[in-house]
Design an enzyme around this catalytic site. Structure first.
Site, short mmCIF file in Angstrom:
data_model
loop_
_atom_site.label_atom_id
_atom_site.label_comp_id
_atom_site.label_asym_id
_atom_site.label_seq_id
_atom_site.Cartn_x
_atom_site.Cartn_y
_atom_site.Cartn_z
N ARG A 45 -16.56 11.54 41.34
CA ARG A 45 -15.98 12.86 41.56
C ARG A 45 -16.33 13.31 42.98
O ARG A 45 -17.44 13.04 43.46
CB ARG A 45 -16.48 13.87 40.53
CG ARG A 45 -15.90 13.65 39.13
CD ARG A 45 -16.28 14.77 38.18
NE ARG A 45 -15.84 14.51 36.82
CZ ARG A 45 -14.67 14.90 36.32
NH1 ARG A 45 -13.82 15.58 37.09
NH2 ARG A 45 -14.33 14.62 35.08
N HIS A 92 -7.29 16.47 32.94
CA HIS A 92 -6.41 17.63 33.01
C HIS A 92 -4.98 17.20 33.36
O HIS A 92 -4.02 17.67 32.75
CB HIS A 92 -6.91 18.62 34.08
CG HIS A 92 -8.05 19.47 33.61
ND1 HIS A 92 -9.33 18.98 33.48
CD2 HIS A 92 -8.11 20.79 33.26
CE1 HIS A 92 -10.13 19.96 33.06
NE2 HIS A 92 -9.42 21.06 32.91
N HIS A 141 -11.57 16.20 41.36
CA HIS A 141 -10.89 14.90 41.31
C HIS A 141 -10.37 14.50 42.68
O HIS A 141 -10.08 15.36 43.53
CB HIS A 141 -9.72 14.93 40.33
CG HIS A 141 -10.11 14.93 38.89
ND1 HIS A 141 -10.67 13.84 38.27
CD2 HIS A 141 -10.02 15.89 37.94
CE1 HIS A 141 -10.91 14.13 37.00
NE2 HIS A 141 -10.53 15.37 36.78
N ARG A 183 -6.83 20.55 40.76
CA ARG A 183 -7.96 19.64 40.49
C ARG A 183 -8.56 19.11 41.80
O ARG A 183 -9.77 18.92 41.89
CB ARG A 183 -7.50 18.48 39.61
CG ARG A 183 -6.90 18.89 38.28
CD ARG A 183 -7.78 19.87 37.53
NE ARG A 183 -9.02 19.25 37.08
CZ ARG A 183 -10.12 19.93 36.80
NH1 ARG A 183 -10.15 21.24 36.94
NH2 ARG A 183 -11.20 19.30 36.38
#
EC number: 3.1.3.9
Length: 353
Positions: A79, A115, A172, A166
């Protein structure tokens, strides 16, 4: 991969700098893309409008998120918010200044984006359901083509906003959200073709829930036995998140797994118990009846959603998360229809008297 990650960090910094005024918009987009919105809002609405689409929605969401969990464990995705702190890519030079937000510090691996995968799968089901309903009503060809173009464009814009959110949140990298989009649509298409899910028995639901749970736990234990720690991301999240309270236990892989399994089991229990009780609402096709059921379901689900519990005891937290998910599906499928049936029957007796 370091080069690909560095490009992703550059894009995140660009978004945070150029679109800083849209932080609230991106936060809402991430929140809506979470499967919690599907279970607590989209499903009860669809269940009382078009049951086949609602069933497809849950199966696609649950199976898609389970596949996402397994892929995360296999791909070991980084991440941005912790990679930028640990990488040697920048050497002794300055590191990009990534901002963090309350929803940045998720604790699971990053690839593919859950997501993005969930949003693409859920919206694919909803768009195809709307187009199917329009075709059944023999919508004029010109109007149908316009509706089809509008819905697909709307879905594309929603997914673009979700992906941007995101990356903006530094949760991400761009390649992870793209992978999530593509895999989500693929899962939705494959699962939607399975006709047995519309008439699945309680045994099917229980067996599927047990299989998915035991497979995930068994996979975790197997890899742990050979020295692979699938919870390696927890330490990174706790170490590099700027505020400890932003690291939420409900984003861990097992919390997600148990929520989804509770959702699937709750759906099976609600459908089969309702069938066994012979729940039939008078004028079930009327607009007012559907609106009443939807409103009652949403209100009760909002009350249920306020039920929070401490994460100090892991076993208790996981059990209560599972139970809450079961109840969330029982409300629109069983409790609301049962309550309204009781009301209608009492009113009918009063009129007879």
């Amino acid at each position: 991969m370091d080069l690909l990650h560095s490009w992703g960090v550059e894009l995140a910094v660009y978004l945070q700098t150029s679109y800083s005024g849209y932080q609230d918009v991106f936060s809402v987009a991430s929140t809506v893309a979470d499967l919690h919105t599907t279970f607590f809002f989209f499903f009860p609405v669809w269940f009382h409008l078009r049951r086949d689409a609602a069933l497809r929605l849950i199966w696609v969401a649950v199976l898609g998120d389970w596949i996402n969990l397994v892929l995360k464990w296999v791909l070991f995705g980084e991440r941005p918010y912790w990679w930028v702190q640990e990488t040697r890519f920048y050497g002794a030079g300055p590191r990009p200044g990534l901002q963090q937000f309350p929803i940045t510090c998720e604790t699971g691996p990053g690839s593919p984006s859950g997501h993005a995968m969930g949003a693409s799968a859920v919206w694919y089901v909803m768009v195809t359901a709307l187009l199917s309903a329009a075709a059944e009503r023999r919508c004029p060809p010109l109007l149908f083509n316009f509706l089809r173009m509008f819905l697909w464009v709307l879905m594309g814009l929603v997914l673009l906003l979700v992906c941007m959110s995101r990356v903006f949140m530094a949760a991400h990298f761009p390649h992870q959200v793209i992978a999530g989009l593509l895999s989500g649509v693929l899962v939705a298409e494959v699962v939607s073709r399975q006709k047995w899910i519309y008439g699945a028995s309680l045994r099917n639901y229980v067996c599927t829930t047990l299989f998915l749970t035991s497979f995930a736990i068994g996979f975790y234990l197997l890899l742990k036995a050979v020295g692979v720690d699938l919870l390696w991301t927890m330490e990174k999240a706790q170490r590099w998140c700027v505020r400890p309270e932003w690291v939420h236990l409900d984003t861990t892989p097992f919390a997600s797994l148990l929520r989804n399994m509770g959702t699937l089991l709750g759906l099976g229990l609600g459908l089969q118990l309702g069938l066994g009780l012979g729940l039939q609402l008078p004028q079930s096709g009327s607009v007012s009846s559907k609106a009443g059921r939807i409103t009652a379901s949403l209100l009760l689900l909002q009350l249920l959603d306020r039920w929070t519990f401490s994460s100090e005891d892991l076993l208790t937290f996981y059990f209560l998360s599972f139970a809450k998910s079961v109840v969330a599906l029982l409300i629109p499928t069983l409790l609301v229809p049962w309550a309204l049936c009781c009301v209608f029957e009492r009113n009918a007796r009063s009129k007879d008297l």
